[in-house]
Design an enzyme around this catalytic site. Structure first.
Site, PDB file in Angstrom:
ATOM      1  N   TYR A  43      -6.584   6.322   4.564  1.00 44.95           N
ATOM      2  CA  TYR A  43      -6.769   5.289   3.538  1.00 44.95           C
ATOM      3  C   TYR A  43      -5.928   4.052   3.843  1.00 44.95           C
ATOM      4  CZ  TYR A  43      -5.752   2.455  -0.431  1.00 44.95           C
ATOM      5  OH  TYR A  43      -5.554   1.347  -1.219  1.00 44.95           O
ATOM      6  N   GLU A  99       0.823  -1.202   0.000  1.00 40.81           N
ATOM      7  CA  GLU A  99       0.000   0.000   0.000  1.00 40.81           C
ATOM      8  C   GLU A  99       0.865   1.264   0.000  1.00 40.81           C
ATOM      9  OE1 GLU A  99      -3.073   0.406  -0.527  1.00 40.81           O
ATOM     10  OE2 GLU A  99      -3.733  -1.674  -0.448  1.00 40.81           O
ATOM     11  N   ASP A 120      -9.639   4.353  -2.583  1.00 38.11           N
ATOM     12  CA  ASP A 120      -8.499   4.860  -3.338  1.00 38.11           C
ATOM     13  C   ASP A 120      -9.017   5.491  -4.626  1.00 38.11           C
ATOM     14  OD1 ASP A 120      -9.152   2.740  -5.002  1.00 38.11           O
ATOM     15  OD2 ASP A 120      -7.117   1.933  -5.095  1.00 38.11           O
TER      16      ASP A 120
END
Length: 346
Positions: A124, A43, A142
Protein backbone atom coordinates in the site's frame (compact mmCIF):
# COMPACT_ATOMS: atom_id res chain seq x y z
CA UNK A 1 -25.76 -4.40 -10.22
CA UNK A 2 -22.34 -3.21 -11.34
CA UNK A 3 -20.90 0.27 -10.93
CA UNK A 4 -20.60 2.41 -14.06
CA UNK A 5 -16.81 2.25 -14.09
CA UNK A 6 -16.18 4.32 -17.21
CA UNK A 7 -17.23 7.62 -15.64
CA UNK A 8 -15.99 7.05 -12.08
CA UNK A 9 -12.57 8.74 -12.53
CA UNK A 10 -14.01 11.83 -14.23
CA UNK A 11 -16.71 12.35 -11.61
CA UNK A 12 -14.40 11.62 -8.70
CA UNK A 13 -11.64 13.96 -9.96
CA UNK A 14 -14.13 16.76 -10.65
CA UNK A 15 -15.38 16.41 -7.08
CA UNK A 16 -11.83 16.29 -5.70
CA UNK A 17 -10.87 19.46 -7.56
CA UNK A 18 -13.59 21.30 -5.63
CA UNK A 19 -13.53 19.55 -2.26
CA UNK A 20 -10.00 18.26 -1.62
CA UNK A 21 -8.92 18.41 2.01
CA UNK A 22 -6.05 20.77 2.69
CA UNK A 23 -3.36 18.67 4.34
CA UNK A 24 0.23 19.70 5.06
CA UNK A 25 1.74 16.83 3.10
CA UNK A 26 -0.32 17.39 -0.05
CA UNK A 27 -0.06 19.45 -3.21
CA UNK A 28 -3.34 21.07 -4.36
CA UNK A 29 -5.29 19.14 -7.03
CA UNK A 30 -3.85 19.35 -10.51
CA UNK A 31 -0.47 20.72 -9.39
CA UNK A 32 2.93 18.98 -9.56
CA UNK A 33 3.31 16.04 -7.16
CA UNK A 34 4.18 16.63 -3.52
CA UNK A 35 7.63 16.19 -2.00
CA UNK A 36 8.28 12.41 -1.70
CA UNK A 37 9.66 12.88 1.82
CA UNK A 38 6.43 14.48 3.00
CA UNK A 39 4.28 11.86 1.28
CA UNK A 40 6.28 8.96 2.70
CA UNK A 41 6.38 10.46 6.19
CA UNK A 42 2.63 11.12 6.23
CA UNK A 43 1.74 7.67 4.95
CA UNK A 44 3.82 5.96 7.64
CA UNK A 45 2.39 8.21 10.35
CA UNK A 46 -1.20 7.70 9.19
CA UNK A 47 -1.09 3.93 9.58
CA UNK A 48 -3.53 3.11 12.42
CA UNK A 49 -3.79 6.83 13.26
CA UNK A 50 -6.26 9.55 12.25
CA UNK A 51 -5.54 12.62 10.13
CA UNK A 52 -6.59 14.86 13.03
CA UNK A 53 -4.03 13.22 15.32
CA UNK A 54 -1.24 13.14 12.74
CA UNK A 55 -1.41 16.71 11.38
CA UNK A 56 0.15 18.51 14.38
CA UNK A 57 2.64 15.70 14.98
CA UNK A 58 3.63 15.78 11.30
CA UNK A 59 4.36 19.50 11.52
CA UNK A 60 6.44 19.00 14.67
CA UNK A 61 8.42 16.11 13.22
CA UNK A 62 9.00 17.98 9.95
CA UNK A 63 10.23 21.05 11.83
CA UNK A 64 12.68 18.90 13.75
CA UNK A 65 13.88 16.87 10.74
CA UNK A 66 13.04 18.85 7.57
CA UNK A 67 14.63 16.38 5.16
CA UNK A 68 15.14 12.66 4.83
CA UNK A 69 18.88 13.23 5.37
CA UNK A 70 18.18 15.02 8.66
CA UNK A 71 15.94 12.18 9.84
CA UNK A 72 18.54 9.60 8.81
CA UNK A 73 21.18 11.39 10.88
CA UNK A 74 18.99 11.60 14.00
CA UNK A 75 19.66 9.23 16.93
CA UNK A 76 17.15 6.38 16.96
CA UNK A 77 16.22 7.15 20.57
CA UNK A 78 15.15 10.66 19.53
CA UNK A 79 12.93 9.24 16.77
CA UNK A 80 11.36 6.71 19.15
CA UNK A 81 10.69 9.45 21.69
CA UNK A 82 9.07 11.64 19.03
CA UNK A 83 6.91 8.71 17.95
CA UNK A 84 5.25 8.25 21.37
CA UNK A 85 1.48 7.94 20.97
CA UNK A 86 1.53 7.17 17.23
CA UNK A 87 1.24 3.39 17.42
CA UNK A 88 3.66 0.51 17.14
CA UNK A 89 7.25 1.56 17.70
CA UNK A 90 8.41 -0.97 15.09
CA UNK A 91 7.11 1.56 12.55
CA UNK A 92 9.36 4.24 14.05
CA UNK A 93 12.38 1.94 13.83
CA UNK A 94 11.51 1.15 10.21
CA UNK A 95 11.02 4.87 9.56
CA UNK A 96 14.54 5.56 10.75
CA UNK A 97 16.03 2.62 8.84
CA UNK A 98 14.19 3.66 5.68
CA UNK A 99 15.42 7.24 5.99
CA UNK A 100 18.98 5.96 6.26
CA UNK A 101 18.53 3.76 3.16
CA UNK A 102 17.03 6.62 1.14
CA UNK A 103 19.70 9.08 2.24
CA UNK A 104 22.43 6.59 1.33
CA UNK A 105 20.87 6.12 -2.12
CA UNK A 106 20.58 9.85 -2.74
CA UNK A 107 16.78 9.94 -2.83
CA UNK A 108 13.58 7.94 -3.04
CA UNK A 109 13.11 5.41 -5.86
CA UNK A 110 10.20 6.43 -8.09
CA UNK A 111 8.73 2.99 -8.82
CA UNK A 112 6.55 0.68 -6.75
CA UNK A 113 9.15 -2.09 -6.95
CA UNK A 114 11.95 0.20 -5.81
CA UNK A 115 9.85 1.62 -2.99
CA UNK A 116 8.79 -1.85 -1.79
CA UNK A 117 12.46 -2.72 -1.32
CA UNK A 118 12.81 -0.05 1.39
CA UNK A 119 12.54 -0.98 5.09
CA UNK A 120 8.97 -0.86 6.35
CA UNK A 121 7.41 -0.02 2.97
CA UNK A 122 4.68 -2.48 1.99
CA UNK A 123 2.44 -2.74 -1.03
CA UNK A 124 0.00 0.00 0.00
CA UNK A 125 2.67 2.53 1.02
CA UNK A 126 4.69 1.88 -2.14
CA UNK A 127 1.63 2.41 -4.33
CA UNK A 128 0.63 5.57 -2.47
CA UNK A 129 4.10 7.14 -2.76
CA UNK A 130 4.48 6.12 -6.41
CA UNK A 131 1.17 7.68 -7.40
CA UNK A 132 1.02 10.72 -5.11
CA UNK A 133 4.70 11.73 -5.13
CA UNK A 134 5.76 10.57 -8.60
CA UNK A 135 2.56 10.59 -10.66
CA UNK A 136 2.81 6.89 -11.48
CA UNK A 137 -0.31 4.88 -12.13
CA UNK A 138 -0.69 2.65 -9.09
CA UNK A 139 -3.60 0.93 -7.39
CA UNK A 140 -3.91 2.52 -3.95
CA UNK A 141 -6.27 0.84 -1.46
CA UNK A 142 -6.46 2.03 2.14
CA UNK A 143 -9.39 1.55 4.52
CA UNK A 144 -11.35 4.45 3.03
CA UNK A 145 -10.85 3.28 -0.54
CA UNK A 146 -11.75 -0.25 0.50
CA UNK A 147 -15.08 0.96 1.85
CA UNK A 148 -15.89 3.12 -1.18
CA UNK A 149 -15.15 0.32 -3.65
CA UNK A 150 -17.00 -2.34 -1.66
CA UNK A 151 -20.09 -0.11 -1.70
CA UNK A 152 -19.67 0.98 -5.30
CA UNK A 153 -19.84 -2.65 -6.40
CA UNK A 154 -22.03 -3.94 -3.51
CA UNK A 155 -19.42 -6.61 -2.86
CA UNK A 156 -20.99 -9.44 -0.86
CA UNK A 157 -17.75 -11.27 -0.09
CA UNK A 158 -16.72 -10.52 3.53
CA UNK A 159 -13.42 -9.07 4.64
CA UNK A 160 -10.61 -9.88 4.84
CA UNK A 161 -11.05 -12.42 2.04
CA UNK A 162 -12.57 -9.75 -0.20
CA UNK A 163 -9.41 -7.63 -0.31
CA UNK A 164 -7.91 -9.15 -3.51
CA UNK A 165 -11.25 -8.59 -5.26
CA UNK A 166 -11.41 -5.00 -3.98
CA UNK A 167 -7.92 -4.35 -5.29
CA UNK A 168 -8.85 -5.80 -8.68
CA UNK A 169 -11.99 -3.65 -8.84
CA UNK A 170 -10.02 -0.56 -7.81
CA UNK A 171 -7.66 -1.29 -10.68
CA UNK A 172 -10.60 -1.14 -13.12
CA UNK A 173 -11.46 2.44 -12.09
CA UNK A 174 -7.94 3.88 -11.56
CA UNK A 175 -7.06 6.27 -14.42
CA UNK A 176 -3.72 6.45 -16.20
CA UNK A 177 -3.53 10.22 -15.67
CA UNK A 178 -3.80 11.97 -12.29
CA UNK A 179 -3.61 8.64 -10.48
CA UNK A 180 -2.29 10.39 -7.37
CA UNK A 181 -5.19 12.85 -7.29
CA UNK A 182 -7.59 9.97 -7.90
CA UNK A 183 -6.17 8.02 -4.96
CA UNK A 184 -6.37 11.03 -2.66
CA UNK A 185 -9.88 11.81 -3.93
CA UNK A 186 -11.02 8.30 -3.07
CA UNK A 187 -9.47 8.65 0.38
CA UNK A 188 -11.22 11.98 0.91
CA UNK A 189 -14.53 10.60 -0.31
CA UNK A 190 -14.33 7.76 2.20
CA UNK A 191 -13.27 10.08 5.01
CA UNK A 192 -15.90 12.78 4.48
CA UNK A 193 -18.85 11.37 2.47
CA UNK A 194 -18.76 7.57 2.26
CA UNK A 195 -18.23 7.22 6.00
CA UNK A 196 -18.59 3.95 7.94
CA UNK A 197 -21.89 5.04 9.50
CA UNK A 198 -24.60 7.23 7.95
CA UNK A 199 -22.86 7.91 4.61
CA UNK A 200 -23.95 11.19 2.99
CA UNK A 201 -25.04 9.56 -0.27
CA UNK A 202 -26.95 12.69 -1.36
CA UNK A 203 -23.62 14.52 -1.63
CA UNK A 204 -21.65 11.70 -3.25
CA UNK A 205 -20.36 12.25 -6.80
CA UNK A 206 -20.44 8.47 -7.37
CA UNK A 207 -24.02 7.91 -6.23
CA UNK A 208 -25.20 7.36 -9.81
CA UNK A 209 -24.18 3.81 -10.62
CA UNK A 210 -23.29 2.91 -7.01
CA UNK A 211 -24.68 -0.56 -6.38
CA UNK A 212 -24.51 -0.09 -2.61
CA UNK A 213 -26.67 3.05 -2.80
CA UNK A 214 -29.11 1.32 -5.15
CA UNK A 215 -29.46 -1.53 -2.64
CA UNK A 216 -30.81 0.90 -0.06
CA UNK A 217 -28.31 -0.30 2.57
CA UNK A 218 -24.87 1.10 1.75
CA UNK A 219 -23.80 0.73 5.40
CA UNK A 220 -23.90 -3.05 4.92
CA UNK A 221 -20.71 -2.84 2.83
CA UNK A 222 -17.98 -3.85 3.17
CA UNK A 223 -19.26 -7.07 4.72
CA UNK A 224 -17.34 -7.83 7.90
CA UNK A 225 -16.96 -11.13 9.76
CA UNK A 226 -18.12 -11.34 13.39
CA UNK A 227 -15.69 -9.53 15.66
CA UNK A 228 -13.70 -11.91 17.85
CA UNK A 229 -13.17 -10.94 21.47
CA UNK A 230 -9.61 -9.90 22.26
CA UNK A 231 -7.84 -12.19 24.72
CA UNK A 232 -6.99 -10.81 28.15
CA UNK A 233 -3.45 -10.91 29.51
CA UNK A 234 -2.24 -10.05 33.00
CA UNK A 235 1.09 -8.75 34.26
CA UNK A 236 2.78 -6.67 36.94
CA UNK A 237 4.68 -3.40 36.56
CA UNK A 238 7.44 -2.74 39.11
CA UNK A 239 8.42 0.64 40.58
CA UNK A 240 11.79 0.09 42.26
CA UNK A 241 13.25 3.21 43.85
CA UNK A 242 16.68 4.16 45.11
CA UNK A 243 16.53 7.52 46.79
CA UNK A 244 14.85 9.90 44.36
CA UNK A 245 15.43 7.66 41.34
CA UNK A 246 13.47 4.80 39.79
CA UNK A 247 14.68 1.76 37.85
CA UNK A 248 13.96 1.64 34.11
CA UNK A 249 14.80 -1.09 31.62
CA UNK A 250 15.41 -1.11 27.87
CA UNK A 251 12.92 -3.46 26.21
CA UNK A 252 14.26 -5.97 23.64
CA UNK A 253 14.66 -4.51 20.16
CA UNK A 254 12.15 -6.95 18.69
CA UNK A 255 8.60 -7.32 19.94
CA UNK A 256 6.02 -4.98 21.42
CA UNK A 257 7.41 -1.56 22.39
CA UNK A 258 10.81 -2.80 21.24
CA UNK A 259 13.91 -0.78 22.06
CA UNK A 260 12.12 1.66 24.38
CA UNK A 261 12.72 2.57 27.97
CA UNK A 262 10.03 1.12 30.22
CA UNK A 263 9.26 0.07 33.75
CA UNK A 264 10.28 -3.51 34.55
CA UNK A 265 7.46 -6.05 34.19
CA UNK A 266 7.09 -9.73 34.72
CA UNK A 267 5.54 -12.02 32.12
CA UNK A 268 2.24 -11.14 30.42
CA UNK A 269 0.13 -14.27 30.71
CA UNK A 270 -3.38 -15.67 31.08
CA UNK A 271 -3.04 -15.92 34.86
CA UNK A 272 -1.90 -13.14 37.20
CA UNK A 273 1.90 -13.57 37.57
CA UNK A 274 2.13 -11.81 40.94
CA UNK A 275 5.74 -10.88 41.66
CA UNK A 276 7.23 -13.20 39.01
CA UNK A 277 9.90 -11.34 37.09
CA UNK A 278 10.49 -8.71 39.80
CA UNK A 279 13.78 -6.89 39.11
CA UNK A 280 15.08 -7.46 42.64
CA UNK A 281 14.39 -9.34 45.85
CA UNK A 282 12.74 -6.62 47.92
CA UNK A 283 9.75 -5.91 50.14
CA UNK A 284 7.23 -5.41 47.39
CA UNK A 285 3.91 -3.73 48.12
CA UNK A 286 0.99 -4.09 45.71
CA UNK A 287 -1.02 -0.93 45.11
CA UNK A 288 -4.78 -0.85 44.84
CA UNK A 289 -6.04 -0.73 41.29
CA UNK A 290 -4.48 -1.59 37.94
CA UNK A 291 -3.46 0.00 34.64
CA UNK A 292 -5.16 -1.28 31.51
CA UNK A 293 -4.14 -0.99 27.87
CA UNK A 294 -5.56 -2.33 24.62
CA UNK A 295 -3.11 -3.56 21.99
CA UNK A 296 -4.17 -4.62 18.51
CA UNK A 297 -4.43 -8.31 19.37
CA UNK A 298 -5.03 -8.42 23.13
CA UNK A 299 -5.98 -6.49 26.26
CA UNK A 300 -3.46 -6.08 29.05
CA UNK A 301 -4.08 -5.41 32.74
CA UNK A 302 -1.04 -4.58 34.88
CA UNK A 303 -0.96 -4.83 38.66
CA UNK A 304 1.36 -2.30 40.28
CA UNK A 305 4.08 -3.21 42.79
CA UNK A 306 6.50 -0.82 44.49
CA UNK A 307 9.57 -1.29 46.70
CA UNK A 308 12.84 0.32 47.75
CA UNK A 309 15.91 -1.19 46.10
CA UNK A 310 18.22 -3.42 48.12
CA UNK A 311 21.83 -2.35 48.58
CA UNK A 312 23.10 -5.01 46.18
CA UNK A 313 21.89 -7.56 43.64
CA UNK A 314 21.34 -5.19 40.72
CA UNK A 315 23.57 -4.90 37.68
CA UNK A 316 26.04 -1.98 37.92
CA UNK A 317 24.76 -0.60 34.59
CA UNK A 318 21.12 -0.48 35.74
CA UNK A 319 19.23 2.55 34.41
CA UNK A 320 18.24 4.84 37.29
CA UNK A 321 16.02 7.74 36.24
CA UNK A 322 15.11 10.81 38.29
CA UNK A 323 11.58 10.00 39.44
CA UNK A 324 10.32 13.59 39.30
CA UNK A 325 11.51 13.81 35.67
CA UNK A 326 10.01 10.53 34.51
CA UNK A 327 7.94 12.41 31.91
CA UNK A 328 11.20 13.09 30.05
CA UNK A 329 12.03 9.39 29.65
CA UNK A 330 9.79 8.96 26.61
CA UNK A 331 7.95 6.01 28.15
CA UNK A 332 5.28 4.35 25.98
CA UNK A 333 1.72 5.31 26.93
CA UNK A 334 1.16 2.13 28.95
CA UNK A 335 4.18 2.74 31.17
CA UNK A 336 3.68 6.50 31.36
CA UNK A 337 0.24 5.85 32.83
CA UNK A 338 1.66 3.29 35.26
CA UNK A 339 4.38 5.75 36.31
CA UNK A 340 1.74 8.41 36.95
CA UNK A 341 -0.12 5.99 39.24
CA UNK A 342 3.05 5.15 41.14
CA UNK A 343 3.93 8.81 41.61
CA UNK A 344 0.45 9.50 42.96
CA UNK A 345 1.05 6.84 45.60
CA UNK A 346 4.48 8.10 46.70
Amino acid sequence: MRAATATVPQRLLAWYDRHARRLPWRSPPGTPPADPYRVWLSEVMLQQTTVAAVAPRFARLLARWPSVAALAAAPLDDVLHEWAGLGYYARARNLHACAQAVAAAGGFPDTEAGLRALPGVGDYTAAAIASIAFGRRAVVVDGNVERVVARLFALEQPLPGARPTIRRLTDTITPDLRAGDFAQGMMDLGATICTPRAPACALCPLREGCAGFASGRPEAYPVKPPRAAKPQRLGTAFWLTRGDKVLLVRRPAKGLLGGLLALPTGPWSDAAPGLDGAPAAARWRLLDGTVQHVFTHFRLTLALATAAAPSDGLAPDAIWWQADRIDEAGLPTLFARAAARFREDT
